[in-house]
Structures are given as structure tokens and as C-alpha cells.
Enzyme design. Structure first.
Site, PDB file in Angstrom:
ATOM      1  N   GLY A 180       0.851  -1.179   0.000  1.00 27.02           N
ATOM      2  CA  GLY A 180       0.000   0.000   0.000  1.00 27.02           C
ATOM      3  C   GLY A 180       0.889   1.231   0.000  1.00 27.02           C
ATOM      4  O   GLY A 180       2.041   1.177   0.433  1.00 27.02           O
TER       5      GLY A 180
ATOM      6  N   GLN B  93       3.169   9.983   1.007  1.00 24.72           N
ATOM      7  CA  GLN B  93       4.427   9.260   1.096  1.00 24.72           C
ATOM      8  C   GLN B  93       5.328   9.509  -0.115  1.00 24.72           C
ATOM      9  O   GLN B  93       6.515   9.193  -0.065  1.00 24.72           O
ATOM     10  CB  GLN B  93       4.190   7.764   1.266  1.00 24.72           C
ATOM     11  CG  GLN B  93       3.625   7.399   2.625  1.00 24.72           C
ATOM     12  CD  GLN B  93       3.476   5.916   2.765  1.00 24.72           C
ATOM     13  OE1 GLN B  93       2.463   5.344   2.377  1.00 24.72           O
ATOM     14  NE2 GLN B  93       4.502   5.273   3.322  1.00 24.72           N
TER      15      GLN B  93
ATOM     16  N   HIS C  48      -2.251   7.364   7.289  1.00 21.64           N
ATOM     17  CA  HIS C  48      -1.263   8.214   6.607  1.00 21.64           C
ATOM     18  C   HIS C  48      -1.897   9.521   6.127  1.00 21.64           C
ATOM     19  O   HIS C  48      -1.316  10.597   6.276  1.00 21.64           O
ATOM     20  CB  HIS C  48      -0.675   7.491   5.392  1.00 21.64           C
ATOM     21  CG  HIS C  48       0.570   6.721   5.688  1.00 21.64           C
ATOM     22  ND1 HIS C  48       1.690   7.273   6.257  1.00 21.64           N
ATOM     23  CD2 HIS C  48       0.867   5.418   5.468  1.00 21.64           C
ATOM     24  CE1 HIS C  48       2.626   6.357   6.378  1.00 21.64           C
ATOM     25  NE2 HIS C  48       2.157   5.217   5.911  1.00 21.64           N
TER      26      HIS C  48
ATOM     27  N   CYS D 288       6.314  -0.006   7.412  1.00 19.51           N
ATOM     28  CA  CYS D 288       5.916   1.131   6.597  1.00 19.51           C
ATOM     29  C   CYS D 288       7.050   1.470   5.643  1.00 19.51           C
ATOM     30  O   CYS D 288       8.221   1.457   6.038  1.00 19.51           O
ATOM     31  CB  CYS D 288       5.612   2.325   7.511  1.00 19.51           C
ATOM     32  SG  CYS D 288       5.092   3.814   6.639  1.00 19.51           S
ATOM     33  N   LEU D 289       6.712   1.796   4.402  1.00 20.72           N
ATOM     34  CA  LEU D 289       7.729   2.176   3.429  1.00 20.72           C
ATOM     35  C   LEU D 289       8.439   3.460   3.822  1.00 20.72           C
ATOM     36  O   LEU D 289       9.547   3.720   3.363  1.00 20.72           O
ATOM     37  CB  LEU D 289       7.104   2.314   2.042  1.00 20.72           C
ATOM     38  CG  LEU D 289       6.547   1.023   1.440  1.00 20.72           C
ATOM     39  CD1 LEU D 289       5.889   1.307   0.092  1.00 20.72           C
ATOM     40  CD2 LEU D 289       7.620  -0.043   1.312  1.00 20.72           C
TER      41      LEU D 289
ATOM     42  N   HIS E 217      -4.046   1.421   7.955  1.00 16.39           N
ATOM     43  CA  HIS E 217      -2.708   2.023   7.896  1.00 16.39           C
ATOM     44  C   HIS E 217      -2.668   3.156   6.871  1.00 16.39           C
ATOM     45  O   HIS E 217      -2.185   4.259   7.163  1.00 16.39           O
ATOM     46  CB  HIS E 217      -1.709   0.911   7.521  1.00 16.39           C
ATOM     47  CG  HIS E 217      -0.291   1.345   7.391  1.00 16.39           C
ATOM     48  ND1 HIS E 217       0.678   1.012   8.305  1.00 16.39           N
ATOM     49  CD2 HIS E 217       0.343   2.071   6.439  1.00 16.39           C
ATOM     50  CE1 HIS E 217       1.839   1.518   7.924  1.00 16.39           C
ATOM     51  NE2 HIS E 217       1.667   2.161   6.790  1.00 16.39           N
ATOM     52  N   GLU E 218      -3.185   2.906   5.671  1.00 16.92           N
ATOM     53  CA  GLU E 218      -3.133   3.928   4.614  1.00 16.92           C
ATOM     54  C   GLU E 218      -4.043   5.111   4.937  1.00 16.92           C
ATOM     55  O   GLU E 218      -3.686   6.263   4.669  1.00 16.92           O
ATOM     56  CB  GLU E 218      -3.481   3.325   3.249  1.00 16.92           C
ATOM     57  CG  GLU E 218      -2.556   2.203   2.797  1.00 16.92           C
ATOM     58  CD  GLU E 218      -1.078   2.549   2.842  1.00 16.92           C
ATOM     59  OE1 GLU E 218      -0.711   3.731   2.659  1.00 16.92           O
ATOM     60  OE2 GLU E 218      -0.267   1.627   3.052  1.00 16.92           O
TER      61      GLU E 218
END
Length: 198
Positions: free
Chosen positions: A56, A61, A150, A104-105, A146-147
Site C-alpha cells: 500500500g 508518502q 497516513h 511502513c515504506l 494504515h493507509e
């Protein structure tokens, strides 16, 4: 047989913003124009997510403060879920609370046991403006939550407390990507979560 283009195949890979970048901490703006620029953003999000080997990715991000995220994520039965949501709203969560590893990226290589409910529903629009409703369970429900976090300026670390949080922040301090002194100072200012945690 697949019909249409593979998501991200016409997109450009953009660098993923890392912990300490202020764009990750600001709530994102609603999308108001469902146009070619939005379509390009969705393609770039897919391309960037695949390049970073994620499941995701939210627009902030990659430095774009708009309420858009993409996903290509399995659930606990290994069913693949692929899509995007514009102006998402988390309208329902439920089921049991599951503490599982979450990464997380924007914090590459750092994971922490994070509690999430194992059912989530997100409503929003697709890139053409058509309404969408996405229902997830298990790992995919974790991804949807999670997304959405963000886009509200949150990180999964906000949901982690105690020893798990201290271990995660220690891993961040030691991470190769966090060698820049300015970045280290910014991440040291990550606020502790409110309320109890594990």
C-alpha cells in the site's frame, strides 16, 4: 485473462518520503479534480509502491498532500486485493483486535507489533469520481487502516507504546537511511501516543 493496463505500468517511480519529512505529519487535502493529473498520480503511486515492494502507498508518502492511496494487498486467506481510493473515509471497523507486525515504506526495515481491528470498510471515489466501497479483513483490514492513517498525518508508530515503541525507535535511530542529523532530530520529536498501549 487480464483486460486493460497493469496498474503502474505507465507511471513514474517517485522517491518515498521517510520519517522526519513534515509532509507525513500533515493531514492531506481532499481531491476536487478528477482529471488526468489525478490519473497520473494514481499510476505513479502504483509504480512507486511496486518499486519499493510495498502492499500500500499513500500520496503524501511520495510528497503529494492529497487524499489518495493505492493497494495491492493479500488478506489472511491469501486473496489479492488491488485498487485505489480517492478521498477515503474509514466508515467501519470491528471484529477482534489483533496485534501483529506492521511496517511502513516510510520507515524501511522497521517493524513493531501494532494493534488493529481485523475488519475495516473504507468508502471514497475512484479516479473517475465513481463511488467505491472497499471491505477488508485480516491483513488487508490492517492495510486499509494504515493507509487511511497516513492521509490523516499519522504513522503506525502512533499506535505503538511501551517496550515495542522504544524498540522501534531504537531501530529507526540505527537504520542506515536515518544517518542524516536533520532527519534524526526530526524523528526524535515523534510524539508519544495518547492512552495505554503495549
Amino acid at each position: 485473462m487480464r483486460h486493460g493496463a497493469i496498474p503502474g505500468s505507465s507511471g513514474s517511480v517517485r522517491p518515498v518520503r521517510l520519517l522526519g519529512d513534515p509532509v507525513l505529519r500533515r493531514p492531506c487535502a481532499e481531491v476536487t479534480s478528477f482529471d488526468g493529473e489525478l490519473a497520473r498520480l494514481v499510476e505513479d503511486l502504483f509504480a512507486s509502491m511496486y518499486a519499493a515492494r510495498g502492499v500500500g502507498l499513500a500520496a503524501n508518502q511520495i510528497g503529494v498532500p492529497l487524499r489518495v492511496f493505492v493497494y495491492d494487498c493479500p488478506d489472511d486467506e491469501d486473496r489479492r486485493h488491488l485498487g485505489h481510493v480517492v478521498n477515503p473515509r474509514l466508515v467501519e471497523t470491528g471484529g477482534v483486535s489483533v496485534t501483529g507486525p506492521e511496517g511502513c515504506l516510510s520507515l524501511p526495515g522497521v517493524e513493531a507489533g501494532t494493534s488493529r481491528l481485523d475488519h475495516a470498510v473504507v468508502e471514497g471515489r475512484d479516479r473517475t469520481g465513481a463511488p467505491v466501497r472497499v471491505t477488508g479483513s485480516g491483513f488487508f483490514a490492517r492495510c486499509l487502516q494504515h493507509e487511511t492513517d497516513h492521509l490523516d498525518g499519522g504513522l503506525y508508530l502512533d499506535r505503538v507504546a511501551g517496550l515495542r515503541r522504544r524498540r522501534a525507535l531504537r531501530a529507526v535511530r540505527r537504520a542506515a537511511w536515518n544517518r542524516d542529523p536533520d532527519r534524526a532530530a526530526a524523528q526524535a520529536a515523534v510524539p508519544a501516543p495518547a492512552g495505554p498501549g503495549g
